[in-house]
Motif scaffolding. Structure first.
Motif, mmCIF file in Angstrom:
data_model
loop_
_atom_site.group_PDB
_atom_site.id
_atom_site.type_symbol
_atom_site.label_atom_id
_atom_site.label_comp_id
_atom_site.label_asym_id
_atom_site.label_seq_id
_atom_site.Cartn_x
_atom_site.Cartn_y
_atom_site.Cartn_z
ATOM 1 N N ASN A 406 32.138 46.404 44.183
ATOM 2 C CA ASN A 406 33.218 45.472 43.882
ATOM 3 C C ASN A 406 34.399 45.648 44.828
ATOM 4 O OD1 ASN A 406 31.628 44.667 41.782
ATOM 5 N ND2 ASN A 406 32.999 45.355 40.151
ATOM 6 N N GLU A 407 34.688 46.905 45.171
ATOM 7 C CA GLU A 407 35.841 47.186 46.030
ATOM 8 C C GLU A 407 35.699 46.498 47.395
ATOM 9 O OE1 GLU A 407 34.022 49.426 44.510
ATOM 10 O OE2 GLU A 407 35.362 50.198 42.934
ATOM 11 N N GLU A 410 36.739 42.883 47.035
ATOM 12 C CA GLU A 410 38.194 42.771 47.019
ATOM 13 C C GLU A 410 38.757 42.823 48.431
ATOM 14 O OE1 GLU A 410 40.302 45.175 44.199
ATOM 15 O OE2 GLU A 410 38.623 45.195 42.802
ATOM 16 N N SER A 432 33.984 39.239 35.446
ATOM 17 C CA SER A 432 35.069 40.221 35.337
ATOM 18 C C SER A 432 35.671 40.512 36.709
ATOM 19 C CB SER A 432 34.552 41.522 34.710
ATOM 20 O OG SER A 432 34.088 41.297 33.405
ATOM 21 N N LEU A 433 34.821 40.609 37.721
ATOM 22 C CA LEU A 433 35.296 40.831 39.082
ATOM 23 C C LEU A 433 36.149 39.657 39.546
ATOM 24 C CD1 LEU A 433 35.352 42.337 41.781
ATOM 25 C CD2 LEU A 433 33.141 41.284 42.330
ATOM 26 N N HIS A 435 37.874 37.577 37.732
ATOM 27 C CA HIS A 435 39.153 37.603 37.008
ATOM 28 C C HIS A 435 40.068 38.695 37.560
ATOM 29 C CE1 HIS A 435 38.895 34.740 33.574
ATOM 30 N NE2 HIS A 435 37.610 34.782 33.889
ATOM 31 N N THR A 436 39.508 39.855 37.845
ATOM 32 C CA THR A 436 40.315 40.954 38.378
ATOM 33 C C THR A 436 40.940 40.569 39.710
ATOM 34 O OG1 THR A 436 38.969 42.630 37.274
ATOM 35 C CG2 THR A 436 40.256 43.345 39.177
ATOM 36 N N ILE A 437 40.130 39.987 40.590
ATOM 37 C CA ILE A 437 40.641 39.590 41.902
ATOM 38 C C ILE A 437 41.686 38.486 41.757
ATOM 39 C CG2 ILE A 437 40.006 38.470 44.074
ATOM 40 C CD1 ILE A 437 37.396 40.046 44.005
ATOM 41 N N GLU A 439 43.669 37.954 39.235
ATOM 42 C CA GLU A 439 44.886 38.532 38.671
ATOM 43 C C GLU A 439 45.660 39.343 39.701
ATOM 44 O OE1 GLU A 439 43.350 40.738 35.422
ATOM 45 O OE2 GLU A 439 42.814 38.936 34.257
ATOM 46 N N ASN A 440 44.931 39.971 40.631
ATOM 47 C CA ASN A 440 45.563 40.861 41.591
ATOM 48 C C ASN A 440 45.868 40.202 42.937
ATOM 49 O OD1 ASN A 440 45.392 42.925 39.733
ATOM 50 N ND2 ASN A 440 43.453 43.710 40.540
#
Length: 445
Positions: A406-407, A410, A432-433, A435-437, A439-440
């Motif tokens: 995942n990193e 990103e 989930s990945l 959404h995380t990206i 959000e960030n």
């Protein structure tokens, strides 16, 4: 008060029924190994959700409802059998609720969640009960308990649980080879859909653009066909065009022009999904103006071209995991996404990749780059020798790479210098990945 215990309660289909039963006055309890976005809603309704499957959890239950993903060696299943507690599948419970109402069931290999969600949205004015396989933004949930006898449900063919249903009206969006680990072959799938159509007491709305579905509709008197290609169908879309990120089209019903409509969600497949919905909304007395307004405001079910971030970089979360769904999503994307488009794909289940490997050829045509992530196993073992290298070769895209972590995804998004759209695609935890990206993204860029 009768207690109902749900094994695998956080599943999108299970949680919807759990909420309905709670609202009907039952004592509802359940267990699931993972928390997700529906868990808090369940708990807010007073439903106890255990985080592990323990035999003692089912003590005191009068009925156990088990997800189709739950195996016979599950400790709660064993305990329920030992105690003589009745165990039923999710599809059986849905049939108990729906079969005594005026059921509208939406079935098909693809498109059933969007179609049933769209139908639920347009018929909210008549206060139906709704159970769908996605989160419907208009109700903020995957289910609602209505006061009328109209019951809208997504009908799941994956494990043949839709054969428990005897709807008054059904929609068949399409029929294609999928879930072959359960069905074995396309002919078995068609046999199941034939039985489902036999069990429909009233009208059956069939997509005329799907040969397999149309074949099963032959010689039936209760059929209404819909199409975006065939002018002889009962419900047709014409004058299709994209303007200002909206898809516009005109609809005729049985030879009479009904009106012009707009969709905010892209793709010809969503016009197809809208046609039976427009017909049924009209049938249930919803005005043409109200239909047009609600269609335009419909943003899709959660994870169906879900726009998480829109700026120079756009992040899209989409459930597409079958080659046909992937092609449809990309076709829709290219009608509105004019910049560089990158598909980040998480294959779903080793069995699906194995059975449909040849179908992936050319499925990503239209995007600039493809990034393959590790297969989401859904608990399966890789008994088929599936590798990402084989899948990459079969896809055949000239700009296809494999990324394991995942990193790294990103970093790819962070380092993108052009305006670009990233399509996160798959039925596993890739959401989930995304959404995380999303959000960030303000922090990392």
């Amino acid at each position: 008060m009768e207690r109902i215990y749900f094994i695998g309660i956080n599943g999108i289909g299970m949680s919807g029924l759990a909420k309905i039963m709670k609202l009907k006055g039952y004592d509802v309890v359940g267990a699931d190994l993972s928390r997700n976005y529906v868990t808090e809603e369940l708990e807010s309704l007073g439903i106890k959700v255990f985080g592990e499957h323990l035999a003692e959890n089912v003590i005191g239950a009068d009925l156990v409802v088990a997800s189709s993903a739950i195996k016979s060696e599950n400790s709660e299943i064993k305990k329920a059998l030992e105690l003589g507690i009745k165990i039923i599948k999710r599809g059986e419970l849905l049939s108990i609720l729906m079969n005594k109402e005026k059921g509208i069931a939406v079935a098909g290999t693809h498109g059933k969640t969007t179609t049933s969600s769209m139908l639920g949205s347009l018929l909210l004015d008549i206060d139906p009960t709704i159970v769908v396989g996605g989160i419907l933004p208009e109700i903020g949930s995957n289910s609602r308990f209505g006061k009328t006898d109209v019951f809208i449900a997504e009908a799941d063919e994956s494990d043949n649980s839709f054969l428990y249903l005897t709807p008054e009206i059904s929609i068949i969006t399409n029929i294609e080879a999928d879930h072959l680990e359960n069905h074995g072959c396309l002919e078995n799938i068609k046999k199941s859909f034939r039985q489902f159509m036999d069990q429909t007491s009233g009208e059956i709305l069939v997509c005329d653009d799907c040969p397999e579905a149309l074949e099963l509709a032959k010689d039936r008197k209760n059929i209404k066909t819909y199409s975006i290609y065939k002018k002889e169908s009962d419900i047709i879309a014409t004058d299709i065009r994209v303007e200002n990120f909206k898809t516009k089209f005109k609809v005729s019903i049985e030879g009479d022009e009904f009106g012009e409509f707009e969709l905010s969600i892209p793709g010809n497949h969503n016009i197809q999904n809208a046609l039976p919905v427009i017909y049924l909304a009209k049938k249930y007395g919803i005005s043409k103006e109200r239909i047009a307004q609600k269609l335009l405001n419909f943003k899709g079910a959660k994870r169906r071209y879900d726009i998480l971030h829109s700026d120079k970089i756009r992040i899209i979360d989409d459930y597409a995991h079958h080659p046909t769904e992937i092609k449809a999503t990309i076709q829709g994307a290219k009608t509105i996404e004019k910049n560089k488009t990158v598909a980040i794909f998480q294959p779903h289940r080793y069995s699906r990749v194995n059975f449909l490997l040849n179908e992936f050829k050319g499925s990503f045509e239209g995007v600039d780059e493809v990034i393959l992530m590790p297969v989401f196993s859904a608990g399966e073992k890789n008994e088929f020798g599936v590798t990402l290298e084989k899948l990459k070769e079969k896809i055949g895209h000239k700009h296809c790479t494999i990324v394991e972590k995942n990193e790294e995804i990103e970093k790819i998004v962070e380092s993108e210098s052009e305006s670009a759209t990233f399509l996160f695609m798959g039925a596993g935890n890739i959401s989930s990945l995304a959404h995380t990206i999303a959000e960030n993204i303000g922090r990392i860029r």
